[in-house]
Scaffold this active site. Structure first.
Site, short mmCIF file in Angstrom:
data_model
loop_
_atom_site.label_atom_id
_atom_site.label_comp_id
_atom_site.label_asym_id
_atom_site.label_seq_id
_atom_site.Cartn_x
_atom_site.Cartn_y
_atom_site.Cartn_z
N ASP A 98 65.77 7.25 68.76
CA ASP A 98 66.24 7.71 67.45
C ASP A 98 65.39 7.03 66.37
O ASP A 98 65.33 5.80 66.31
CB ASP A 98 67.71 7.33 67.28
CG ASP A 98 68.33 7.91 66.03
OD1 ASP A 98 67.58 8.24 65.08
OD2 ASP A 98 69.56 8.05 66.00
N ASP A 120 65.68 18.82 61.62
CA ASP A 120 67.00 19.46 61.64
C ASP A 120 67.61 19.38 60.24
O ASP A 120 67.65 18.30 59.64
CB ASP A 120 67.92 18.76 62.65
CG ASP A 120 67.40 18.91 64.07
OD1 ASP A 120 66.85 19.98 64.38
OD2 ASP A 120 67.53 17.96 64.87
N LYS A 124 75.70 20.36 56.41
CA LYS A 124 77.00 19.89 55.92
C LYS A 124 76.85 18.55 55.20
O LYS A 124 76.17 17.64 55.71
CB LYS A 124 77.98 19.72 57.09
CG LYS A 124 78.40 21.05 57.69
CD LYS A 124 79.46 20.87 58.74
CE LYS A 124 79.79 22.24 59.30
NZ LYS A 124 80.12 22.22 60.71
N TYR A 198 58.04 25.57 65.65
CA TYR A 198 59.01 26.16 64.72
C TYR A 198 58.30 26.90 63.59
O TYR A 198 58.71 27.97 63.18
CB TYR A 198 59.92 25.06 64.14
CG TYR A 198 61.18 24.88 64.94
CD1 TYR A 198 61.12 24.46 66.26
CD2 TYR A 198 62.42 25.12 64.38
CE1 TYR A 198 62.28 24.29 67.00
CE2 TYR A 198 63.59 24.96 65.12
CZ TYR A 198 63.51 24.53 66.42
OH TYR A 198 64.65 24.38 67.15
N GLU A 199 57.23 26.30 63.12
CA GLU A 199 56.47 26.91 62.02
C GLU A 199 55.96 28.29 62.45
O GLU A 199 56.05 29.26 61.70
CB GLU A 199 55.30 25.99 61.68
CG GLU A 199 54.45 26.46 60.53
CD GLU A 199 53.46 25.39 60.11
OE1 GLU A 199 53.43 24.29 60.71
OE2 GLU A 199 52.70 25.64 59.16
N1 SAM Z 1 58.77 19.36 65.00
C1 SAM Z 1 59.02 20.44 65.96
C2 SAM Z 1 58.57 21.76 65.39
O1 SAM Z 1 58.32 21.82 64.18
O2 SAM Z 1 58.44 22.71 66.16
C3 SAM Z 1 60.50 20.46 66.39
C4 SAM Z 1 61.49 20.79 65.31
S1 SAM Z 1 63.19 20.65 65.87
C5 SAM Z 1 64.05 21.60 64.72
C6 SAM Z 1 63.62 19.00 65.37
C7 SAM Z 1 63.35 17.95 66.43
O3 SAM Z 1 63.62 16.67 65.89
C8 SAM Z 1 64.24 18.10 67.67
O4 SAM Z 1 63.44 18.10 68.83
C9 SAM Z 1 65.15 16.87 67.61
O5 SAM Z 1 65.52 16.40 68.89
C10 SAM Z 1 64.28 15.87 66.86
N2 SAM Z 1 65.04 14.84 66.12
C11 SAM Z 1 66.10 15.05 65.31
N3 SAM Z 1 66.55 13.89 64.81
C12 SAM Z 1 65.75 12.91 65.31
C13 SAM Z 1 65.73 11.49 65.17
N4 SAM Z 1 66.63 10.86 64.41
N5 SAM Z 1 64.77 10.80 65.83
C14 SAM Z 1 63.88 11.43 66.62
N6 SAM Z 1 63.85 12.78 66.79
C15 SAM Z 1 64.77 13.51 66.14
#
Ligand code: SAM
Length: 217
Positions: A98, A120, A124, A198-199
């Site tokens: 994390d 993410d 909320k 995602y982009e």
């Molecule tokens: N960066 C990638 C993309 O643009 O395709 C993935 C986007 S995905 C929506 C967000 C990623 O961030 C997920 O794989 C999630 O597990 C990771 N993530 C979310 N909160 C995190 C945290 N506190 N520390 C590390 N990774 C995190």
């Protein structure tokens, strides 16, 4: 993004402690010098790397730099690890952890760039503290970044982008680049853009991609 558990990914992560730190103990100092050929190279960190398209592409394109990908989910981290091993990307290290504690894992003033890509959104209000641009995260990034380092953030989520602008502004950060439609921007930054998974998906749907670069000084 929650990926379905893939047992092979869990196994791969456990088999390669030299390439990925799996839930490291924040109290124990990580010997980064021993994990890279030359830790004095410029360092870039991506937080929330997902399946790793962005960080693996950058690491291959920039052998003169070191890269660290931090990802919460073991399955996603295992997918990046597989690419790293198959393609021999030696200037990339991974961490399954994390990023809320990133300053416990990295030396102060060690990074040149921190990338946040399609984080993410946690829409909320009661989840505000989980957003990767919440002030407690900014404090961690400030500690880890060098004085002349900067943060690069991309998203298609307007709410998260607006929130992040306010959060960074309130924190006293300075904006060095801003685009509300990166894929139709003529700047050199936009021309050199490396897409994330995602982009690619959201741009294909016609969503504008928001982007900012910001620094603490
Ligand atoms: N960066 C990638 C993309 O643009 O395709 C993935 C986007 S995905 C929506 C967000 C990623 O961030 C997920 O794989 C999630 O597990 C990771 N993530 C979310 N909160 C995190 C945290 N506190 N520390 C590390 N990774 C995190």
């Amino acid at each position: 993004m929650r990926l379905r558990n893939k047992p092979w990914a869990q196994k791969l992560v456990q088999e390669h402690p030299e390439a990925i730190l799996n839930q490291p103990d924040p109290e124990k100092k990580i010997d980064w010098k021993s994990r890279f050929d030359d830790f004095s190279k410029p360092l870039a960190i991506e937080i929330g790397s997902g399946k790793g398209q962005f960080i693996t592409t950058l690491a291959k394109n920039h052998p003169e730099m070191n890269f660290i990908g931090i990802e919460l989910q073991t399955t996603a981290a295992g997918m990046i690890l597989r690419t790293k091993l198959e393609e021999g990307i030696d200037n990339l290290q991974l961490m399954c952890a994390d990023a809320a504690n990133i300053a416990m894992f990295l030396p102060e003033n060690s990074a040149d760039i921190i990338y946040l890509n399609f984080s993410d959104p946690w829409p909320k209000t009661r989840h505000e503290k989980r957003r990767l641009t919440y002030k407690s995260f900014l404090r961690e990034y400030q500690t880890v970044l060098k004085d002349d380092g900067h943060l690069e953030f991309k998203t298609d989520n307007q709410g998260l982008f607006e929130y992040s602008l306010v959060s960074m502004n309130n924190y006293g950060m300075k904006f060095d680049f801003l685009s509300l439609d990166l894929h139709h921007n003529k700047s050199e930054i936009a021309q050199n853009n490396v897409e994330t998974e995602y982009e690619h998906k959201f741009a294909a749907k016609g969503n504008p991609i928001y982007c900012l670069h910001a620094s603490f000084k």
